[in-house]
Design a protein around this motif. Structure first.
Motif, short mmCIF file in Angstrom:
data_model
loop_
_atom_site.label_atom_id
_atom_site.label_comp_id
_atom_site.label_asym_id
_atom_site.label_seq_id
_atom_site.Cartn_x
_atom_site.Cartn_y
_atom_site.Cartn_z
N CYS A 1 -6.57 -34.37 44.68
CA CYS A 1 -5.91 -33.09 44.34
C CYS A 1 -6.89 -31.92 44.39
O CYS A 1 -6.50 -30.80 44.70
CB CYS A 1 -5.27 -33.18 42.96
SG CYS A 1 -3.84 -34.27 42.90
N GLU A 2 -8.14 -32.18 44.06
CA GLU A 2 -9.15 -31.12 44.03
C GLU A 2 -9.88 -30.97 45.36
O GLU A 2 -10.78 -30.14 45.49
CB GLU A 2 -10.14 -31.39 42.90
CG GLU A 2 -9.49 -31.34 41.53
CD GLU A 2 -10.36 -31.88 40.42
OE1 GLU A 2 -11.53 -32.28 40.69
OE2 GLU A 2 -9.88 -31.94 39.28
N GLY A 3 -9.53 -31.80 46.35
CA GLY A 3 -10.19 -31.72 47.64
C GLY A 3 -11.61 -32.26 47.63
O GLY A 3 -12.42 -31.93 48.49
N ASP A 4 -11.93 -33.10 46.67
CA ASP A 4 -13.26 -33.69 46.51
C ASP A 4 -13.33 -35.00 47.29
O ASP A 4 -13.05 -36.07 46.75
CB ASP A 4 -13.54 -33.91 45.02
CG ASP A 4 -14.88 -34.56 44.75
OD1 ASP A 4 -15.69 -34.71 45.69
OD2 ASP A 4 -15.11 -34.94 43.58
N THR A 5 -13.69 -34.92 48.56
CA THR A 5 -13.71 -36.11 49.41
C THR A 5 -14.69 -37.16 48.92
O THR A 5 -14.37 -38.35 48.89
CB THR A 5 -14.06 -35.72 50.87
OG1 THR A 5 -13.11 -34.75 51.30
CG2 THR A 5 -14.00 -36.91 51.79
N SER A 6 -15.88 -36.75 48.51
CA SER A 6 -16.87 -37.74 48.05
C SER A 6 -16.40 -38.43 46.78
O SER A 6 -16.62 -39.63 46.60
CB SER A 6 -18.24 -37.11 47.86
OG SER A 6 -18.22 -36.16 46.82
N GLY A 7 -15.73 -37.70 45.89
CA GLY A 7 -15.17 -38.31 44.68
C GLY A 7 -14.08 -39.31 45.02
O GLY A 7 -13.97 -40.37 44.41
N ALA B 1 -8.22 -45.36 39.67
CA ALA B 1 -7.13 -44.83 40.49
C ALA B 1 -6.85 -43.38 40.13
O ALA B 1 -6.65 -42.53 41.00
CB ALA B 1 -5.88 -45.68 40.33
N TRP B 2 -6.85 -43.09 38.84
CA TRP B 2 -6.59 -41.72 38.41
C TRP B 2 -7.72 -40.79 38.86
O TRP B 2 -7.48 -39.65 39.26
CB TRP B 2 -6.39 -41.64 36.90
CG TRP B 2 -5.75 -40.36 36.52
CD1 TRP B 2 -6.35 -39.28 35.94
CD2 TRP B 2 -4.40 -39.98 36.74
NE1 TRP B 2 -5.45 -38.28 35.78
CE2 TRP B 2 -4.24 -38.66 36.25
CE3 TRP B 2 -3.29 -40.62 37.30
CZ2 TRP B 2 -3.03 -37.98 36.31
CZ3 TRP B 2 -2.09 -39.95 37.35
CH2 TRP B 2 -1.97 -38.65 36.87
N ALA B 3 -8.96 -41.29 38.83
CA ALA B 3 -10.08 -40.49 39.31
C ALA B 3 -9.90 -40.19 40.80
O ALA B 3 -10.19 -39.08 41.26
CB ALA B 3 -11.40 -41.22 39.07
N GLY B 4 -9.41 -41.17 41.55
CA GLY B 4 -9.15 -40.95 42.97
C GLY B 4 -8.05 -39.92 43.20
O GLY B 4 -8.17 -39.07 44.09
N VAL B 5 -7.01 -39.99 42.40
CA VAL B 5 -5.91 -39.02 42.51
C VAL B 5 -6.42 -37.61 42.20
O VAL B 5 -6.14 -36.65 42.92
CB VAL B 5 -4.74 -39.40 41.57
CG1 VAL B 5 -3.77 -38.26 41.40
CG2 VAL B 5 -4.04 -40.64 42.09
N ARG B 6 -7.16 -37.48 41.12
CA ARG B 6 -7.69 -36.16 40.74
C ARG B 6 -8.63 -35.62 41.82
O ARG B 6 -8.60 -34.44 42.15
CB ARG B 6 -8.42 -36.23 39.39
CG ARG B 6 -7.56 -36.57 38.21
CD ARG B 6 -6.35 -35.67 37.96
NE ARG B 6 -6.62 -34.27 38.15
CZ ARG B 6 -5.72 -33.38 38.60
NH1 ARG B 6 -4.51 -33.75 38.89
NH2 ARG B 6 -6.04 -32.12 38.74
N ALA B 7 -9.49 -36.48 42.36
CA ALA B 7 -10.41 -36.05 43.40
C ALA B 7 -9.63 -35.57 44.63
O ALA B 7 -9.97 -34.54 45.23
CB ALA B 7 -11.36 -37.18 43.78
#
Length: 165
Positions: A141-147, A133-139
Protein backbone atom coordinates in the motif's frame (compact mmCIF):
# COMPACT_ATOMS: atom_id res chain seq x y z
CA UNK A 1 -30.44 -16.74 -15.78
CA UNK A 2 -27.14 -16.90 -13.95
CA UNK A 3 -27.03 -17.97 -10.34
CA UNK A 4 -24.18 -16.84 -8.13
CA UNK A 5 -23.21 -18.93 -5.14
CA UNK A 6 -20.94 -17.98 -2.26
CA UNK A 7 -18.94 -19.97 0.24
CA UNK A 8 -17.05 -18.57 3.21
CA UNK A 9 -13.98 -20.51 4.29
CA UNK A 10 -12.07 -19.70 7.50
CA UNK A 11 -8.34 -19.09 6.97
CA UNK A 12 -5.48 -18.04 9.20
CA UNK A 13 -5.75 -14.55 7.64
CA UNK A 14 -9.46 -14.15 8.34
CA UNK A 15 -11.57 -15.89 5.74
CA UNK A 16 -11.89 -16.53 2.02
CA UNK A 17 -15.01 -15.73 0.05
CA UNK A 18 -15.40 -18.02 -2.94
CA UNK A 19 -18.05 -17.19 -5.50
CA UNK A 20 -19.03 -18.69 -8.79
CA UNK A 21 -21.77 -18.46 -11.33
CA UNK A 22 -23.68 -21.42 -12.69
CA UNK A 23 -26.26 -21.51 -15.43
CA UNK A 24 -29.53 -23.49 -15.49
CA UNK A 25 -28.20 -25.48 -18.48
CA UNK A 26 -25.30 -26.67 -16.35
CA UNK A 27 -26.63 -26.56 -12.77
CA UNK A 28 -23.65 -28.22 -11.12
CA UNK A 29 -21.04 -26.37 -13.14
CA UNK A 30 -19.41 -23.20 -12.00
CA UNK A 31 -17.94 -20.67 -14.36
CA UNK A 32 -15.87 -17.73 -13.33
CA UNK A 33 -14.99 -18.96 -9.84
CA UNK A 34 -13.46 -16.10 -7.89
CA UNK A 35 -11.60 -16.39 -4.60
CA UNK A 36 -11.16 -13.30 -2.48
CA UNK A 37 -9.15 -13.65 0.71
CA UNK A 38 -10.26 -11.22 3.39
CA UNK A 39 -7.24 -10.43 5.53
CA UNK A 40 -8.01 -8.88 8.89
CA UNK A 41 -5.38 -6.75 10.62
CA UNK A 42 -3.45 -8.73 13.24
CA UNK A 43 -5.52 -7.28 16.07
CA UNK A 44 -7.21 -10.53 17.02
CA UNK A 45 -5.96 -13.13 19.44
CA UNK A 46 -6.17 -16.75 18.26
CA UNK A 47 -9.33 -17.14 20.39
CA UNK A 48 -10.93 -14.06 18.82
CA UNK A 49 -10.08 -15.33 15.35
CA UNK A 50 -11.61 -18.71 16.25
CA UNK A 51 -14.72 -16.84 17.43
CA UNK A 52 -14.91 -15.04 14.08
CA UNK A 53 -14.61 -18.37 12.28
CA UNK A 54 -17.42 -19.80 14.41
CA UNK A 55 -19.61 -16.84 13.45
CA UNK A 56 -18.88 -17.36 9.75
CA UNK A 57 -20.10 -20.93 9.68
CA UNK A 58 -23.82 -20.19 10.23
CA UNK A 59 -23.53 -17.25 7.86
CA UNK A 60 -22.29 -19.50 5.06
CA UNK A 61 -25.22 -21.85 5.65
CA UNK A 62 -27.58 -18.91 5.21
CA UNK A 63 -26.45 -18.43 1.63
CA UNK A 64 -23.14 -16.66 2.17
CA UNK A 65 -24.48 -13.38 3.48
CA UNK A 66 -21.86 -11.62 5.57
CA UNK A 67 -24.06 -8.77 6.77
CA UNK A 68 -24.57 -9.89 10.36
CA UNK A 69 -21.03 -11.06 11.09
CA UNK A 70 -19.82 -7.66 12.27
CA UNK A 71 -23.04 -6.80 14.06
CA UNK A 72 -22.96 -9.91 16.22
CA UNK A 73 -19.26 -9.85 16.93
CA UNK A 74 -17.42 -8.20 19.76
CA UNK A 75 -15.95 -4.72 19.36
CA UNK A 76 -12.37 -5.86 18.58
CA UNK A 77 -13.65 -8.23 15.90
CA UNK A 78 -15.76 -5.44 14.40
CA UNK A 79 -12.67 -3.19 14.34
CA UNK A 80 -10.62 -5.91 12.65
CA UNK A 81 -13.33 -6.48 10.04
CA UNK A 82 -13.57 -2.74 9.41
CA UNK A 83 -9.83 -2.63 8.66
CA UNK A 84 -9.81 -5.82 6.58
CA UNK A 85 -8.25 -5.84 3.15
CA UNK A 86 -9.49 -8.02 0.32
CA UNK A 87 -6.92 -9.82 -1.81
CA UNK A 88 -8.39 -11.29 -5.01
CA UNK A 89 -6.16 -14.30 -5.02
CA UNK A 90 -7.91 -16.20 -7.83
CA UNK A 91 -6.94 -13.58 -10.42
CA UNK A 92 -3.30 -13.59 -9.34
CA UNK A 93 -3.24 -17.38 -9.33
CA UNK A 94 -4.83 -17.59 -12.78
CA UNK A 95 -2.04 -15.37 -14.11
CA UNK A 96 0.75 -17.05 -12.13
CA UNK A 97 2.13 -18.93 -15.12
CA UNK A 98 1.94 -15.97 -17.47
CA UNK A 99 4.26 -13.02 -17.81
CA UNK A 100 1.31 -10.61 -18.06
CA UNK A 101 0.84 -10.29 -14.32
CA UNK A 102 0.86 -6.67 -13.21
CA UNK A 103 3.45 -7.44 -10.59
CA UNK A 104 5.21 -10.77 -10.10
CA UNK A 105 5.75 -9.76 -6.47
CA UNK A 106 2.02 -9.27 -5.88
CA UNK A 107 1.36 -12.58 -7.62
CA UNK A 108 3.88 -14.31 -5.36
CA UNK A 109 2.25 -12.72 -2.32
CA UNK A 110 -1.22 -13.88 -3.43
CA UNK A 111 0.04 -17.43 -3.92
CA UNK A 112 1.53 -17.35 -0.40
CA UNK A 113 -1.81 -16.13 0.98
CA UNK A 114 -3.55 -19.12 -0.58
CA UNK A 115 -0.80 -21.53 0.51
CA UNK A 116 -0.88 -20.20 4.06
CA UNK A 117 -4.63 -20.49 4.16
CA UNK A 118 -4.38 -24.17 3.27
CA UNK A 119 -1.75 -25.27 5.77
CA UNK A 120 -2.13 -25.97 9.43
CA UNK A 121 0.34 -23.97 11.51
CA UNK A 122 1.04 -23.97 15.23
CA UNK A 123 -0.71 -21.09 17.01
CA UNK A 124 2.44 -18.98 17.42
CA UNK A 125 3.49 -19.55 13.81
CA UNK A 126 0.02 -18.67 12.52
CA UNK A 127 0.16 -15.42 14.50
CA UNK A 128 3.58 -14.64 13.03
CA UNK A 129 2.30 -15.47 9.53
CA UNK A 130 -0.57 -12.98 10.02
CA UNK A 131 1.91 -10.30 11.11
CA UNK A 132 4.17 -10.96 8.11
CA UNK A 133 1.25 -10.96 5.68
CA UNK A 134 -0.02 -7.70 7.11
CA UNK A 135 3.46 -6.19 6.85
CA UNK A 136 3.47 -7.21 3.18
CA UNK A 137 0.07 -5.62 2.62
CA UNK A 138 1.12 -2.38 4.31
CA UNK A 139 4.38 -2.28 2.33
CA UNK A 140 2.45 -2.76 -0.92
CA UNK A 141 0.00 0.00 0.00
CA UNK A 142 2.89 2.36 0.73
CA UNK A 143 4.81 1.45 -2.43
CA UNK A 144 7.67 0.00 -0.37
CA UNK A 145 9.01 -2.69 -2.71
CA UNK A 146 11.87 -3.77 -0.46
CA UNK A 147 9.48 -4.11 2.49
CA UNK A 148 7.17 -6.21 0.35
CA UNK A 149 10.08 -8.41 -0.78
CA UNK A 150 11.20 -8.88 2.84
CA UNK A 151 7.66 -9.83 3.91
CA UNK A 152 7.21 -12.26 1.01
CA UNK A 153 10.55 -13.96 1.64
CA UNK A 154 9.95 -14.24 5.39
CA UNK A 155 6.41 -15.54 4.90
CA UNK A 156 7.62 -18.07 2.32
CA UNK A 157 10.31 -19.31 4.74
CA UNK A 158 7.81 -19.56 7.60
CA UNK A 159 5.30 -21.52 5.52
CA UNK A 160 8.05 -23.87 4.28
CA UNK A 161 9.46 -24.54 7.76
CA UNK A 162 8.41 -27.72 9.62
CA UNK A 163 6.25 -25.87 12.18
CA UNK A 164 2.90 -27.31 11.28
CA UNK A 165 0.60 -28.78 13.86
Amino acid sequence: MVRTTYALTPTIWGYARISGSGTPERPGAQAGVVRVDVMVPPLLTPDELADLHARLRPTAAEGGREVDVGLRARRVVREALAGAIEVQTSEALDRADRDVAESPLVGAFARLVVRGGQCSLAVAHAALARELAWAGVRAACEGDTSGMVDAVLALDALLAAPNRT
